[in-house]
Design a protein around this motif. Structure first.
Motif, PDB file in Angstrom:
ATOM      1  N   VAL A   1       0.450   6.069  -2.244  1.00 26.18           N
ATOM      2  CA  VAL A   1      -0.185   5.447  -1.086  1.00 26.18           C
ATOM      3  C   VAL A   1      -1.613   5.064  -1.475  1.00 26.18           C
ATOM      4  N   THR A   2      -1.924   3.773  -1.378  1.00 24.29           N
ATOM      5  CA  THR A   2      -3.195   3.267  -1.886  1.00 24.29           C
ATOM      6  C   THR A   2      -4.060   2.601  -0.822  1.00 24.29           C
TER       7      THR A   2
ATOM      8  N   PRO B   1       0.787  -1.238   0.000  1.00 26.05           N
ATOM      9  CA  PRO B   1       0.000   0.000   0.000  1.00 26.05           C
ATOM     10  C   PRO B   1       0.817   1.287   0.000  1.00 26.05           C
ATOM     11  N   VAL B   2       2.131   1.203   0.201  1.00 20.95           N
ATOM     12  CA  VAL B   2       3.010   2.374   0.125  1.00 20.95           C
ATOM     13  C   VAL B   2       4.198   1.978  -0.732  1.00 20.95           C
ATOM     14  N   VAL B   3       4.339   2.584  -1.888  1.00 22.62           N
ATOM     15  CA  VAL B   3       5.383   2.188  -2.821  1.00 22.62           C
ATOM     16  C   VAL B   3       6.012   3.432  -3.440  1.00 22.62           C
TER      17      VAL B   3
ATOM     18  N   LEU C   1       5.631   4.992   7.457  1.00 24.54           N
ATOM     19  CA  LEU C   1       4.271   4.883   6.919  1.00 24.54           C
ATOM     20  C   LEU C   1       4.138   3.539   6.223  1.00 24.54           C
ATOM     21  N   GLY C   2       3.215   2.723   6.706  1.00 23.69           N
ATOM     22  CA  GLY C   2       3.008   1.428   6.079  1.00 23.69           C
ATOM     23  C   GLY C   2       4.258   0.583   6.028  1.00 23.69           C
ATOM     24  N   GLY C   3       5.109   0.724   7.046  1.00 26.18           N
ATOM     25  CA  GLY C   3       6.337  -0.049   7.097  1.00 26.18           C
ATOM     26  C   GLY C   3       7.481   0.519   6.280  1.00 26.18           C
ATOM     27  N   ARG C   4       7.262   1.630   5.607  1.00 30.38           N
ATOM     28  CA  ARG C   4       8.315   2.272   4.817  1.00 30.38           C
ATOM     29  C   ARG C   4       8.818   3.511   5.532  1.00 30.38           C
TER      30      ARG C   4
END
Length: 402
Positions: free
Chosen positions: A53-54, A37-39, A297-300
């Motif tokens: 971010v999705t 979800p965060v790329v 954020l989201g593990g990133r």
């Protein structure tokens, strides 16, 4: 030790929707949400990090976290290849606290649920007038031109106190602004309306009338530039969004006879139906924020100076938040959707938009129970620019005997 896999190489997903699924987010964006979800997005060498971010959880976190800035100058725009310029004076969407807090505080009391509900009678009158005009004209008709665009435009005239003698011209310019045709013509109409609204706002200082703009002109501490900017913001935010929700929502319902029948048979379903259409369509599909400090954020790990691109339409279809999210279900509880945003920047005019839609959708299908598309669904012209409010450019409809 976590086994979570994080894609390290930047991606460049297409934002194009599948032609056969015009109401759904772009397939490549949906696929990324399922994977991660965060790329990181591909960006030119030397550019700050840009992240897509999705997922519902991370998007909601961004919208409520002051470490993510709304100020345009903190954001790097991938397609423009640089930092954005600051927001125009009075544009709340490009401000952070404390400037945002000061101006929004002046506006919040003007957009209460109670005050907006009091406008229901006027919305009902305007809707009836537009339906009368549509019936007099006869089929076929462009629903955008005769119904979806005039209702919010006329309500904005009411709110801002646009004199009756100016309303026809105002609506004409408003139609041009919301028509994604020639960008230069569109921009010229927007600038003309902006100048008109600034002059109108200043006139309200000298001779106030019974409207929201007069309240702001005489009851707050806004400068002339701020007052004009707020007037332009209210116009822009309240017109294009609601007009496209009315038109695209009608298109979606015409494509789903079972859901349309449910709404037509039970007008009491309107409030919930509006929330579900907002979630399902998410016409303000993309947003941006600047990262002010290092944050996870989201593990990133995001760095100060990075930019996040938030896919609200993908978040509102996240199966981690909504069951069967790709199904339009007017009886679903869509509470918690992010179509109006979240946090301090949540849409000020959301209650008015709700009133307009709760009145307009049932009234349209009650007056014209045989309403249907006048062209094949695949021929309905859609807005294809992913950074614009999503919707249809026109919606040809007809009614009467088959």
């Amino acid at each position: 030790m976590s086994n979570t896999y994080y894609r390290e190489e930047p991606v460049a997903p297409s934002l194009d929707r599948a032609p056969a699924c015009p109401f759904d987010p772009a397939p490549e964006v949906t696929a990324l949400r399922a994977e991660q979800p965060v790329v990181r997005l591909a960006a030119p060498e030397g550019a700050p990090g840009v992240w897509l971010v999705t997922g519902y959880g991370p998007v909601r976190q961004i919208l409520a976290d002051p470490r993510f800035s709304s100020r345009y100058e903190t954001q790097y725009h991938p397609s423009m290849g640089g930092q954005l310029p600051p927001a125009p004076v009075g544009d709340l969407t490009g401000m952070d606290a404390p400037e945002h807090t000061r101006i929004r505080k002046l506006l919040t009391g003007k957009f209460t649920v109670r005050r907006m509900n009091l406008l229901t009678e006027r919305v009902t009158e305007i809707t009836r007038e537009r339906l009368d005009a549509m019936e007099r004209q006869g089929p076929p008709a462009d629903l955008v031109e005769v119904f979806a665009q005039p209702i919010p435009a006329l309500m904005i005239c009411e709110l801002l106190g646009v004199p009756y003698e100016d309303r026809e011209r105002f609506q004409g310019r408003a139609r041009t602004v919301t028509d994604p045709g020639d960008p230069e013509v569109q921009y010229a109409a927007f600038m003309e309306l902006g100048a008109y609204l600034r002059d109108l706002a200043l006139a309200k200082r000298a001779e106030p009338t019974d409207d929201l703009l007069s309240d702001l002109a005489t009851g707050g501490d806004l400068t002339d530039d701020e007052l004009g900017g707020v007037a332009a913001l209210l116009f822009g935010a309240g017109l294009d969004t609601t007009a496209n929700m009315l038109a695209l929502g009608t298109f979606a319902l015409l494509r789903d006879p079972a859901q349309l029948a449910a709404l037509r048979d039970d007008p009491g379903l309107a409030a919930g139906a509006v929330e579900e259409l907002l979630r399902y369509l998410s016409i303000a599909a993309l947003g941006m924020r600047g990262v002010l400090e290092d944050v996870e954020l989201g593990g990133r790990q995001l760095k100060a100076g990075d930019t996040v691109v938030i896919a609200v339409n993908a978040a509102n279809r996240d199966p981690a938040r909504f069951s069967d999210p790709d199904v339009l279900d007017l009886r679903r509880s869509a509470a918690g959707h992010l179509a109006f945003g979240h946090g301090i920047h949540q849409c000020l005019g959301q209650q008015l938009a709700r009133v307009e839609m709760r009145v307009a959708f049932p009234a349209l299908f009650t007056r014209f129970p045989a309403l249907r598309l006048a062209v094949p669904a695949e021929e309905v012209p859609l807005r294809t620019d992913p950074v614009q409010i999503y919707g249809v450019r026109s919606l040809p409809v007809t009614w009467g005997p088959m």
